[in-house]
Design a protein around this motif. Structure first.
Motif, mmCIF file in Angstrom:
data_model
loop_
_atom_site.group_PDB
_atom_site.id
_atom_site.type_symbol
_atom_site.label_atom_id
_atom_site.label_comp_id
_atom_site.label_asym_id
_atom_site.label_seq_id
_atom_site.Cartn_x
_atom_site.Cartn_y
_atom_site.Cartn_z
ATOM 1 N N ALA A 290 1.354 46.147 -15.672
ATOM 2 C CA ALA A 290 -0.232 46.150 -15.824
ATOM 3 C C ALA A 290 -0.654 45.352 -14.411
ATOM 4 N N GLN A 291 -0.109 45.772 -13.188
ATOM 5 C CA GLN A 291 -0.247 45.064 -12.191
ATOM 6 C C GLN A 291 -1.034 46.148 -11.032
ATOM 7 N N GLY A 292 -0.935 47.387 -11.051
ATOM 8 C CA GLY A 292 -1.379 48.268 -10.087
ATOM 9 C C GLY A 292 -2.939 48.043 -9.733
ATOM 10 N N ALA A 293 -3.813 48.070 -10.730
ATOM 11 C CA ALA A 293 -5.196 48.035 -10.444
ATOM 12 C C ALA A 293 -5.555 46.597 -9.933
ATOM 13 N N ASN A 294 -5.027 45.659 -10.479
ATOM 14 C CA ASN A 294 -5.277 44.185 -10.112
ATOM 15 C C ASN A 294 -4.744 44.094 -8.517
ATOM 16 N N ASN A 295 -3.669 44.460 -8.205
ATOM 17 C CA ASN A 295 -3.370 44.381 -6.790
ATOM 18 C C ASN A 295 -4.097 45.331 -5.763
ATOM 19 N N ALA A 296 -4.498 46.421 -6.222
ATOM 20 C CA ALA A 296 -5.355 47.153 -5.292
ATOM 21 C C ALA A 296 -6.785 46.256 -4.985
ATOM 22 N N VAL A 297 -7.315 45.733 -6.245
ATOM 23 C CA VAL A 297 -8.728 45.042 -5.948
ATOM 24 C C VAL A 297 -8.268 43.712 -5.040
ATOM 25 N N ASP A 329 1.311 36.609 -1.858
ATOM 26 C CA ASP A 329 0.809 35.749 -3.061
ATOM 27 C C ASP A 329 0.196 36.838 -4.197
ATOM 28 N N VAL A 330 0.408 38.167 -4.015
ATOM 29 C CA VAL A 330 -0.032 38.916 -4.820
ATOM 30 C C VAL A 330 0.857 40.028 -5.213
ATOM 31 N N ALA A 331 1.174 40.949 -4.097
ATOM 32 C CA ALA A 331 1.965 42.235 -4.429
ATOM 33 C C ALA A 331 3.775 41.956 -4.852
ATOM 34 N N HIS A 332 4.226 40.922 -3.983
ATOM 35 C CA HIS A 332 5.448 40.869 -4.253
ATOM 36 C C HIS A 332 5.671 40.180 -5.409
ATOM 37 N N PRO A 333 4.878 39.019 -5.933
ATOM 38 C CA PRO A 333 4.972 38.117 -7.453
ATOM 39 C C PRO A 333 4.897 39.398 -8.469
ATOM 40 N N ALA A 334 3.896 40.383 -8.210
ATOM 41 C CA ALA A 334 3.398 41.219 -9.247
ATOM 42 C C ALA A 334 4.772 42.330 -9.505
ATOM 43 N N ALA A 335 5.195 42.798 -8.392
ATOM 44 C CA ALA A 335 6.498 43.574 -8.350
ATOM 45 C C ALA A 335 7.735 43.012 -9.070
ATOM 46 N N ARG A 336 8.025 41.720 -8.667
ATOM 47 C CA ARG A 336 8.967 40.951 -9.398
ATOM 48 C C ARG A 336 8.723 40.905 -10.997
ATOM 49 N N TRP A 337 7.441 40.356 -11.444
ATOM 50 C CA TRP A 337 6.989 40.438 -12.563
ATOM 51 C C TRP A 337 7.278 41.782 -13.477
#
Length: 382
Positions: A290-297, A329-337
């Motif tokens: 559930a990270q794609g839209a949040n990463n984009a914004v 701060d955003v994309a890499h942590p989201a990918a690991r999660w």
């Protein structure tokens, strides 16, 4: 980002491959849940058009189920509610608003050579969506070891008639060795005609019993298969909520898969001109996190602010420096999660089990979706 730049006085051209009518008449594009920090950024940009009517998602109802029997269950609450709005609804409204606010919108699907020839007429070109040819201009980030194949086979349906969760929670059903079934309320419909709906996402282990959907099949086929899977795999108290469900519209299903991708944010066009990449072009992951839209914004906001602050040339060094904070701060942590959720190591499995007896831990686990960078602290028990 185009809205942010326009509001800041920049001369910006937005190129999209579909107009409003094509977006609204097409199929759903993805799943999406936007968490509080993302919603705050949209509100600041004057784009929170649905904040008063979209159903709230207060948290996660987690169930680990075997043979339709819940083995573990707990509920975790977000610090503030999340929301989900059909991206067809979002993109059509945002494109219209961009034009209404004086923005220059071009509907086109330019080739790589066309993008290359046009880039010299702009101070900066930013790529956030790309086909294979354009995406190949961005080198892979070799520091990441990613699966060469999709971690899950995916199918999503948008549905009317689902009985709402009594506590306004989204549902995450883990089926060990099989996959996950994720559902939550949202909003769909053309601007001015929005209504409540529910989204259900099937995350199938490739080759397993959930991996039954085909892109060649029709919406009725997808719907029939989805209802059979819900009856066959979900606990009765979850499955019963879907007994009266029907698709929201003729474009209410999407089938596919995602090969994880991590690219460097500075690309090079055939002419040698640099371009800045963001969003899915740079970091593309399975939607189960559930990270794609949040990463984009978050990317759009940070890039937009950096562009408006800058007074020099938009060279490679500036591009790399601009992307670095978003990546770290955003994309890499989201990918690991996301990868951790789909293949949880033993310590994370232990946390998911312990959350059944610790409401504070359950809430902390749920809130990682909004703050993936906090995952390490959660794993450390702090």
């Amino acid at each position: 980002m185009a809205h942010r730049l326009l509001a800041g006085g920049a001369d910006v051209t937005l190129v999209a491959d579909r107009d409003v009518e094509a977006i609204l008449s097409g199929s759903v594009t993805s799943t999406q849940i936007k968490f509080p920090r993302t919603l705050d950024l949209e509100a600041t940009a004057g784009l929170a058009f649905w904040s008063l009517q979209v159903p709230r998602i207060a948290g996660i109802r987690f169930v680990m189920s075997v043979d339709r029997e819940p083995k573990v269950r707990w509920s975790g609450h977000f610090s503030r509610p999340a929301q989900s709005v059909d991206q067809r609804t979002v993109f059509s409204r945002w494109l219209s608003a961009f034009v209404e606010r004086g923005g220059r919108l071009e509907i086109a699907d330019p080739s790589l050579s066309e993008i290359d020839s046009r880039a010299e007429h702009f101070d900066l070109t930013v790529v956030t969506r790309a086909g294979r040819e354009l995406a190949s201009c961005f080198p892979p980030d070799r520091s990441w070891r990613l699966p060469a194949e999709p971690m899950r086979k995916l199918a999503v349906l948008y549905l009317d008639g689902v009985v709402p969760d009594p506590d306004d929670l989204g549902t995450y059903v883990a089926l060990p060795g099989v996959g996950e079934v994720i559902s939550y309320p949202g909003l769909t419909g053309a601007p001015g005609h929005e209504r409540r709906c529910d989204t259900v996402l099937f995350e199938a282990v490739p080759g397993g019993p959930l991996d039954v959907f085909s892109r060649e099949e029709t919406l009725p086929d997808h719907f029939a298969r989805a209802m059979l899977l819900i009856k066959s795999f979900l606990p009765p108290e979850v499955a019963d909520r879907f007994r009266q469900a029907i698709p929201t519209d003729a474009g209410a299903s999407l089938v596919g898969s995602v090969v994880p991708v991590m690219r460097q944010p500075v690309g090079t066009l055939p002419s040698g001109a640099p371009v800045l990449g963001g969003g899915d072009v740079v970091c593309r992951m399975d939607p189960g996190g559930a990270q794609g839209a949040n990463n984009a914004v978050r990317c759009a906001s940070e890039y937009g602010d950096a562009i408006l602050r800058h007074t020099g040339s938009f060279d490679r060094e500036w591009m790399a420096a601009t992307a670095a904070p978003w990546l770290a701060d955003v994309a890499h942590p989201a990918a690991r999660w996301t990868m951790t959720l789909l293949d949880p190591p033993p310590p994370v499995q232990d946390l998911m089990l312990a959350a059944e007896h610790d409401p504070g831990l359950a809430d902390a686990f749920a809130d990682i979706f909004d703050r993936p960078a906090n995952m390490d602290a959660l794993s450390a028990g702090t």
